[in-house]
Design an enzyme around this catalytic site. Sequence first.
Site, PDB file in Angstrom:
ATOM      1  N   LYS A  83      61.059  31.598  49.199  1.00 41.68           N
ATOM      2  CA  LYS A  83      61.883  30.685  49.317  1.00 41.68           C
ATOM      3  C   LYS A  83      61.861  30.753  51.183  1.00 41.68           C
ATOM      4  CE  LYS A  83      66.478  29.239  48.641  1.00 41.68           C
ATOM      5  NZ  LYS A  83      67.830  29.404  47.679  1.00 41.68           N
ATOM      6  N   SER A 158      69.323  25.814  44.933  1.00 41.48           N
ATOM      7  CA  SER A 158      68.665  25.439  46.374  1.00 41.48           C
ATOM      8  C   SER A 158      67.280  26.005  46.454  1.00 41.48           C
ATOM      9  CB  SER A 158      69.476  26.036  47.412  1.00 41.48           C
ATOM     10  OG  SER A 158      69.474  27.341  47.609  1.00 41.48           O
ATOM     11  N   SER A 182      71.395  29.437  42.469  1.00 39.73           N
ATOM     12  CA  SER A 182      70.296  28.785  43.188  1.00 39.73           C
ATOM     13  C   SER A 182      69.112  29.273  42.785  1.00 39.73           C
ATOM     14  CB  SER A 182      70.632  28.851  44.820  1.00 39.73           C
ATOM     15  OG  SER A 182      71.665  27.917  45.261  1.00 39.73           O
TER      16      SER A 182
END
Length: 468
Positions: A83, A158, A182
């Site tokens: 990420k 996210s 997330s």
Amino acid sequence: MTTKVGLHDLTVAEAGRLIAARRLSPVEYLDALLGRIEATEPSLHAFITVVRDGAAAQARDAEAEIAAGRRRGPLHGIPFGLKDNYETAGVLTTGNSRLFADHVPEADSHAARRLKEAGAILLGKMALDELAHGGPSADLPWPAVCNPWNTDCTAGGSSSGSAAAVAARQLPFCLGTDTGGSIRSPAGLCGIVGYKPTYGLVGRSRVIPNSFTFDHCGPMTRTVEDAAIVLGALAGHDPADPSSVPTDPADFAAGLPQDLKDMRIGVVRHFYEDDLPAPEHVRDTMNAAVAVFADLGAAVEDVSLRPLDDYAAVKMTIQLAEIYSVWEEELRDRPEVFGEVFRYRTLSGALVRGVDYVQAQRQRRLMQQEYAAQMRNFDAVITSGIYGPAPRIRKWDRKAKFSKPSITVGFSTLGVPAVSLPCGFTDDGMPLALQVAGKAFEDATVLRVAHAYERAAGWSGRRPHLGG
């Protein structure tokens, strides 16, 4: 050597065994994944950066080391994605924010360094909601990530790019971050495994912060076994992270084959029936999942925890104050650098009083004590994951974080290990998910319970048809 047909379908464990047996070359495997990325990425937008040249050099090094008898472990030669809030030395790290559009760190995050030491190969930096808090949003530097099962739908957030890439077989595993769900939420919407470790088990230094006391780093994979393998490489003390807890090295995959006989499983039914009433198809799927656990020999009974609203109120008070404290100066001096959704969700942190923050932290500690007492009667608990199907991207509600609690928030507030894994599909083929959670630092038990269900239920073998 194997052929390149289907190499992108290999799990971490499968690829690791082939590489160890020298039946698969890390260079060959990397080439196959790059081909998969080229074929599918135009439909997904899962990547911010593809680290093509660096990965190629690492793959050649891995192949030479393994040929010389210096294999480091099950991740040696396995490509992965991070990420894009994990800092990476010499590689663009943006957080999908104009604030960091040209940010190239000088050093790796602790998690990135641990994976490199294990011989894993960084192939990509993955798309995300802005700074892991604001999105999807049309005004961000990179587009919203599409769901591989239906590209008109969101991949969740996210850790959206990480989830989509693993589901689409672009990468065998990625790392995400989980503050209130997330990792688990996008994993659930994309039909993969998303693991939030116990708070403090995996170091967070040099990860762009969201909330100091809620952020977790963890793996996103296609199977529970893969999550256990990756967690084994990640877990360990991080001297630069004040929350990091010194722990002995652990093989989280070792206990997975055990059955669930004599295990006690609690069903947190009120989360999805009363606190956040789920659609009928979610309830039906959960009933079927509960029956699987009983068939596996576990003693299954309902258990009551705090209402989701209680956990959400504590989490929101603390997290909003903390994320506002991170970005206060930039929000005050140049708010235009942030996307509209991030501003909308973050500026309210300026209204959290010091006394509210302290009381919320005190209440959080009471919740943790209550949960620990309740868990004396159980080895693990199960409840629904995020409610599928994934919504269409254009219908994503920026206000949802404030209007209702998330099904994942309870285990975030408690800081205990929790995993989302597939438990079925809607009639139109979109993934559904359940969560397994446990006691602090009993991550191996959570993985064991999830693995037993995964094998019995058989949902992990399904894959989206994107790109063939």
